[in-house]
Design a protein around this motif. Structure first.
Motif, PDB file in Angstrom:
ATOM      1  N   LEU A 152       4.183 -11.109  -6.857  1.00  0.00           N
ATOM      2  CA  LEU A 152       2.781 -11.509  -6.694  1.00  0.00           C
ATOM      3  C   LEU A 152       2.654 -12.909  -6.116  1.00  0.00           C
ATOM      4  O   LEU A 152       1.755 -13.182  -5.301  1.00  0.00           O
ATOM      5  N   VAL A 153       3.558 -13.801  -6.510  1.00  0.00           N
ATOM      6  CA  VAL A 153       3.548 -15.157  -5.942  1.00  0.00           C
ATOM      7  C   VAL A 153       3.802 -15.099  -4.440  1.00  0.00           C
ATOM      8  O   VAL A 153       3.129 -15.783  -3.649  1.00  0.00           O
ATOM      9  N   LYS A 154       4.760 -14.278  -4.019  1.00  0.00           N
ATOM     10  CA  LYS A 154       5.064 -14.148  -2.597  1.00  0.00           C
ATOM     11  C   LYS A 154       3.898 -13.524  -1.830  1.00  0.00           C
ATOM     12  O   LYS A 154       3.615 -13.896  -0.688  1.00  0.00           O
ATOM     13  N   ILE A 155       3.209 -12.581  -2.467  1.00  0.00           N
ATOM     14  CA  ILE A 155       2.043 -11.969  -1.823  1.00  0.00           C
ATOM     15  C   ILE A 155       0.950 -13.010  -1.608  1.00  0.00           C
ATOM     16  O   ILE A 155       0.306 -13.060  -0.545  1.00  0.00           O
ATOM     17  N   PRO A 220     -11.340 -10.946  -7.827  1.00  0.00           N
ATOM     18  CA  PRO A 220      -9.939 -11.375  -7.607  1.00  0.00           C
ATOM     19  C   PRO A 220      -9.066 -11.190  -8.843  1.00  0.00           C
ATOM     20  O   PRO A 220      -7.895 -10.811  -8.728  1.00  0.00           O
ATOM     21  N   ALA A 221      -9.639 -11.449 -10.042  1.00  0.00           N
ATOM     22  CA  ALA A 221      -8.857 -11.271 -11.270  1.00  0.00           C
ATOM     23  C   ALA A 221      -8.530  -9.800 -11.503  1.00  0.00           C
ATOM     24  O   ALA A 221      -7.415  -9.448 -11.904  1.00  0.00           O
ATOM     25  N   LEU A 222      -9.501  -8.930 -11.240  1.00  0.00           N
ATOM     26  CA  LEU A 222      -9.257  -7.501 -11.409  1.00  0.00           C
ATOM     27  C   LEU A 222      -8.216  -6.992 -10.411  1.00  0.00           C
ATOM     28  O   LEU A 222      -7.349  -6.184 -10.764  1.00  0.00           O
ATOM     29  N   ILE A 223      -8.313  -7.468  -9.182  1.00  0.00           N
ATOM     30  CA  ILE A 223      -7.353  -7.034  -8.160  1.00  0.00           C
ATOM     31  C   ILE A 223      -5.947  -7.487  -8.514  1.00  0.00           C
ATOM     32  O   ILE A 223      -4.974  -6.748  -8.330  1.00  0.00           O
ATOM     33  N   ARG A 224      -5.830  -8.697  -9.048  1.00  0.00           N
ATOM     34  CA  ARG A 224      -4.500  -9.170  -9.448  1.00  0.00           C
ATOM     35  C   ARG A 224      -3.937  -8.297 -10.573  1.00  0.00           C
ATOM     36  O   ARG A 224      -2.751  -7.950 -10.561  1.00  0.00           O
ATOM     37  N   SER A 230       0.305  -1.878 -10.846  1.00  0.00           N
ATOM     38  CA  SER A 230       0.804  -0.915  -9.860  1.00  0.00           C
ATOM     39  C   SER A 230       2.264  -1.201  -9.517  1.00  0.00           C
ATOM     40  O   SER A 230       3.090  -0.281  -9.446  1.00  0.00           O
ATOM     41  N   ILE A 231       2.583  -2.476  -9.295  1.00  0.00           N
ATOM     42  CA  ILE A 231       3.967  -2.846  -8.975  1.00  0.00           C
ATOM     43  C   ILE A 231       4.858  -2.632 -10.188  1.00  0.00           C
ATOM     44  O   ILE A 231       6.000  -2.161 -10.067  1.00  0.00           O
ATOM     45  N   TYR A 232       4.363  -2.973 -11.376  1.00  0.00           N
ATOM     46  CA  TYR A 232       5.131  -2.766 -12.610  1.00  0.00           C
ATOM     47  C   TYR A 232       5.454  -1.280 -12.781  1.00  0.00           C
ATOM     48  O   TYR A 232       6.594  -0.906 -13.083  1.00  0.00           O
TER      49      TYR A 232
END
Length: 295
Positions: A152-155, A220-224, A230-232
């Motif tokens: 997520l940091v890289k995104i 933005p908080a919901l999308i994060r 999803s990635i997890y």
């Protein structure tokens, strides 16, 4: 070189020790599968709650407008591929790599391929499918969170400099019974395809939801949270599939070792019987020679 009783005994012992290792790896793989599947299951209710919240945010605001306010500058497509860092997984990496390359051929924007698992790298060293980032595969359920946060940091770094046009996940996912299948999901943009993928096409009740605090802060908080889960989920499913593939490989190895042990035992017994027969013949021949001499 002809086998001897001593050499056959050593081979039997080595095969038995190898079989013990294989049984241990089978038990570990089966245990890991249960842990990763439980991790995926634990996310289901929260994942749907977040997905419904995002959908509610878009009821009174077009999705394209909401997403474009987050993106900037150049177009960029990120494809995150979950592979394996360990061996004994059969075609786990090769089959996924072929699937990913076939899917990415249909995408025209600049492709930014991120690999999870160094063993996937040889499959992504071509000019059109070169990996730009490599992450290590977690060794346990606890390690998945750290990996997802790094991703997520890289995104976020990409979104600061370029327009994140789309975000895809590619991974192997378990199927009912035995085995796994290649799977892809498009996380961004949050368009009609996104609603179809999460299975939400309309609000579930006649009472329309209200967004407290406005979309500017909440969305933005919901999308994060949506990206995190999803990635997890993709990572946990990939790890469950990897262990399922390893379990299958260990089952084949155990069968082959069992067959080899049976062959070795039969060969050992035949050679032992042959040695005993030869010794008996020598005793009988010696006895007959002494008998004839005395006569």
């Amino acid at each position: 070189m002809a086998d001897t009783l001593e050499s056959l005994q050593r081979r039997k012992q080595s095969a038995a020790e190898l079989n013990s290792v294989v049984r241990t790896m089978k038990a570990m793989a089966a245990s890991n599968i249960g842990q990763y599947e439980a991790a995926v299951k634990s996310l289901q209710d929260y994942y749907r709650t977040v997905a419904l919240s995002i959908y509610a945010s878009f009821i009174n605001q077009p999705i394209k407008e909401s997403v474009s306010s987050i993106n900037k500058k150049e177009n960029e497509t990120i494809a995150i591929v979950f592979g394996s860092d360990q061996g004994l997984v059969g075609r786990f990496n090769a089959a996924l790599a072929a699937f990913v390359q076939h899917q990415l051929q249909q995408i025209n924007s600049n492709k930014n391929i991120w690999i999870v698992g160094e063993r996937m790298l040889p499959s992504f060293n071509e000019k059109n499918f070169a990996a730009s980032k490599v992450f290590s595969v977690p060794n346990s359920v606890d390690g998945i969170t750290s990996l997802v946060n790094d991703v997520l940091v890289k995104i976020e770094e990409v979104r600061e400099h370029k327009q994140l046009q789309s975000l895809y996940l590619f991974h192997n996912a378990p199927i009912e019974g035995n085995g796994y299948e290649q799977k892809t999901s498009q996380l961004l943009p949050l368009d009609g395809q996104w609603k179809k993928d999460i299975g939400i096409t309309s609000w579930e009740t006649k009472k329309l939801p209200q967004v407290i605090g406005g979309n500017k802060k909440l969305l933005p908080a919901l999308i994060r949270e949506y990206l995190f889960m999803s990635i997890y989920k993709a990572c946990a499913e990939s790890l469950a599939s990897e262990n399922a593939s390893r379990l299958e490989a260990m089952q084949r190895a155990e069968k082959n070792i069992g067959d080899m042990l049976d062959d070795l035992k039969q060969t050992y017994n035949r050679l032992r019987q042959s040695t005993i027969d030869e010794e008996l013949f020598d005793v009988v021949a010696g006895f007959e020679a002494l008998k004839n001499k005395n006569e």
